[in-house]
Every structure is written in structure tokens, then in C-alpha cells.
Design a protein around this motif. Structure first.
Motif, PDB file in Angstrom:
ATOM      1  N   ASP A   1       0.836  -1.204   0.000  1.00 32.03           N
ATOM      2  CA  ASP A   1       0.000   0.000   0.000  1.00 32.03           C
ATOM      3  C   ASP A   1       0.872   1.255   0.000  1.00 32.03           C
ATOM      4  O   ASP A   1       0.502   2.281  -0.590  1.00 32.03           O
ATOM      5  CB  ASP A   1      -0.915   0.032   1.234  1.00 32.03           C
ATOM      6  CG  ASP A   1      -2.062  -0.961   1.154  1.00 32.03           C
ATOM      7  OD1 ASP A   1      -2.426  -1.386   0.038  1.00 32.03           O
ATOM      8  OD2 ASP A   1      -2.592  -1.323   2.224  1.00 32.03           O
ATOM      9  N   CYS A   2       2.027   1.174   0.675  1.00 30.29           N
ATOM     10  CA  CYS A   2       2.920   2.331   0.750  1.00 30.29           C
ATOM     11  C   CYS A   2       3.371   2.790  -0.632  1.00 30.29           C
ATOM     12  O   CYS A   2       3.514   3.988  -0.886  1.00 30.29           O
ATOM     13  CB  CYS A   2       4.156   2.001   1.587  1.00 30.29           C
ATOM     14  SG  CYS A   2       3.841   1.790   3.348  1.00 30.29           S
TER      15      CYS A   2
ATOM     16  N   ASP B   1       0.190   4.555  -2.400  1.00 31.58           N
ATOM     17  CA  ASP B   1      -0.551   5.623  -1.732  1.00 31.58           C
ATOM     18  C   ASP B   1       0.435   6.672  -1.220  1.00 31.58           C
ATOM     19  O   ASP B   1       1.114   6.462  -0.214  1.00 31.58           O
ATOM     20  CB  ASP B   1      -1.363   5.046  -0.562  1.00 31.58           C
ATOM     21  CG  ASP B   1      -2.247   6.087   0.106  1.00 31.58           C
ATOM     22  OD1 ASP B   1      -2.107   7.278  -0.208  1.00 31.58           O
ATOM     23  OD2 ASP B   1      -3.068   5.691   0.956  1.00 31.58           O
TER      24      ASP B   1
ATOM     25  N   ARG C   1      -8.798  -1.685  -2.600  1.00 31.43           N
ATOM     26  CA  ARG C   1      -8.310  -0.491  -1.894  1.00 31.43           C
ATOM     27  C   ARG C   1      -7.779   0.567  -2.841  1.00 31.43           C
ATOM     28  O   ARG C   1      -7.724   1.749  -2.497  1.00 31.43           O
ATOM     29  CB  ARG C   1      -7.193  -0.873  -0.903  1.00 31.43           C
ATOM     30  CG  ARG C   1      -7.613  -1.735   0.231  1.00 31.43           C
ATOM     31  CD  ARG C   1      -6.620  -1.664   1.386  1.00 31.43           C
ATOM     32  NE  ARG C   1      -5.345  -2.276   1.141  1.00 31.43           N
ATOM     33  CZ  ARG C   1      -5.035  -3.541   1.376  1.00 31.43           C
ATOM     34  NH1 ARG C   1      -5.969  -4.354   1.843  1.00 31.43           N
ATOM     35  NH2 ARG C   1      -3.810  -4.014   1.165  1.00 31.43           N
ATOM     36  N   HIS C   2      -7.353   0.146  -4.042  1.00 33.08           N
ATOM     37  CA  HIS C   2      -6.660   1.056  -4.935  1.00 33.08           C
ATOM     38  C   HIS C   2      -7.401   1.345  -6.231  1.00 33.08           C
ATOM     39  O   HIS C   2      -6.861   2.032  -7.106  1.00 33.08           O
ATOM     40  CB  HIS C   2      -5.251   0.513  -5.226  1.00 33.08           C
ATOM     41  CG  HIS C   2      -4.397   0.431  -4.011  1.00 33.08           C
ATOM     42  ND1 HIS C   2      -3.806   1.539  -3.438  1.00 33.08           N
ATOM     43  CD2 HIS C   2      -4.091  -0.620  -3.187  1.00 33.08           C
ATOM     44  CE1 HIS C   2      -3.127   1.175  -2.358  1.00 33.08           C
ATOM     45  NE2 HIS C   2      -3.293  -0.129  -2.181  1.00 33.08           N
TER      46      HIS C   2
END
Length: 203
Positions: A93-94, A97, A201-202
Motif C-alpha cells: 500500500d505504501c 498511496d 483499496r486502490h
């Protein structure tokens, strides 16, 4: 007589944000009081209400980087996960995002550290903290100490390569590759529901 717009009221964050912009665009050599004042349409004396000198501003910039990148990366590694693949997706995720990890800032800090011995030491400590957090993540999911170390190094060095090379990929392509990176790092394929949760999530 033409009325001139009022100057914006200065805050410490305004100076810090302007310094961030200059660092990203032009490197640490550009971060000086006069260029910052011109960028903000403020007098240079206003700078000294918030910072004793340029060194104090530099220290605040470095602290922002440590909390914005290293601290958040470590937190993602410690996030609860059922499997190593889920844990790796949490970490990935890092890379997708910017609110979790600021890649341009990381590159600017690495370039700055080439000419600042003190920052070079702090960068080495930050990299060690990142590698340690990722290794601990692997260890929690049953990998040996040696496996955990090597896999964590692979994850970190891969991302440093992305950042240093300033790789530009279409977002959809990069997102599609993440499941394969996770499989490579973990040594096992993620479950379909783990992939779907990450993609959701993305999207």
C-alpha cells in the motif's frame, strides 16, 4: 490607486511546505531563506519567527521525512495480517498511496544525504529500521532469521531501485504487477481474496 492583495499570514508549516517543494524540485542547495520568502511573497525576516536559522529548518524537514515515510512504513509492517501475503499487500500500500509513503521526498533525502554526513547516518538508520521491520514481519509468519533478512533486503532494495530510477508506469500496469511481486517476495502465491482486497483499496 490599485489595491494590492493582502499577503498570506505566515505559519511554520507554510515555510516548511515551501522548503519541501524546493527540495523536491531543485535539491537542498536551493533551500535558502530568500528563495523561500520570494516563493511565499513574504519578507525574509518572517522566517526567523519560526526558525532560528536554516539548520533548524533542515532538521524539521528531516523529521517530517522520518515520520512521513519510515514511521508509516514500519506501522504497515506491524499491521495485523493472517498470512505473509496479506502482510506484504499491507506494505505494498505504501508504494501506491502517497499519503503513506512519499517517494519523491525519499529520493530527495537520498540525494541530500550524499553531501551531508549527518543525514547520511540518519538515512542509514532509517533503512535499517525499515529492513528490520520487514524482517520481523516475515519472522512472524514462520520464516527463519536468514530467510527473513534476505527477503526484507529484497523488498527494500527493489523499492529503492524504483525510487532512484524514477520509474514511471501506467497505474493499472503497476497495480497488476503487485500480486506477482508479493508471490516473489513470499515464495507462495497470494489467495484470490487477498488480491481482491488489495485491488479494491486502490481502484
Amino acid at each position: 490607486m490599485t489595491a494590492h492583495p493582502a499577503r498570506p499570514r505566515a505559519t511554520k508549516d507554510m515555510w516548511l511546505n515551501a522548503a519541501y517543494d524546493l527540495l523536491i524540485c531543485d535539491g537542498i542547495e536551493a533551500v535558502k531563506v530568500m528563495p523561500l520568502a520570494k516563493r511565499l511573497n513574504l519578507t525574509r525576516t518572517g522566517f526567523y519567527w519560526y526558525f532560528q536559522d536554516i539548520s533548524e529548518l533542515h532538521a524539521a524537514m528531516i523529521t517530517r521525512w522520518e515520520s512521513r515515510n519510515t514511521a508509516q512504513l514500519v506501522a504497515r509492517c506491524r499491521k495485523q495480517a493472517i498470512s505473509i501475503c496479506e502482510a506484504l499487500f499491507n506494505l505494498m500500500d505504501c508504494w501506491l498511496d502517497p499519503a503513506l509513503f512519499d517517494a519523491p521526498l525519499d529520493l530527495a533525502i537520498r540525494n541530500w544525504a550524499r553531501v551531508d554526513e549527518g543525514l547520511s547516518r540518519r538515512l542509514a538508520a532509517a533503512d535499517a529500521a525499515r529492513i528490520g521491520a520487514i524482517a520481523d514481519m516475515f519472522a512472524r509468519h514462520g520464516y527463519t532469521a536468514e530467510q527473513s533478512e534476505v527477503r526484507s533486503l529484497t523488498v527494500v532494495y527493489t523499492q529503492i531501485g524504483y525510487i532512484s530510477m524514477q520509474v514511471q508506469e501506467p497505474p493499472a500496469e503497476r497495480l497488476a504487477r503487485v500480486r506477482h511481486y508479493v508471490e516473489l517476495f513470499a515464495g507462495s502465491a497470494p489467495a484470490d481474496h487477498e488480491v481482491e482486497a488489495f485491488l479494491k483499496r486502490h481502484r
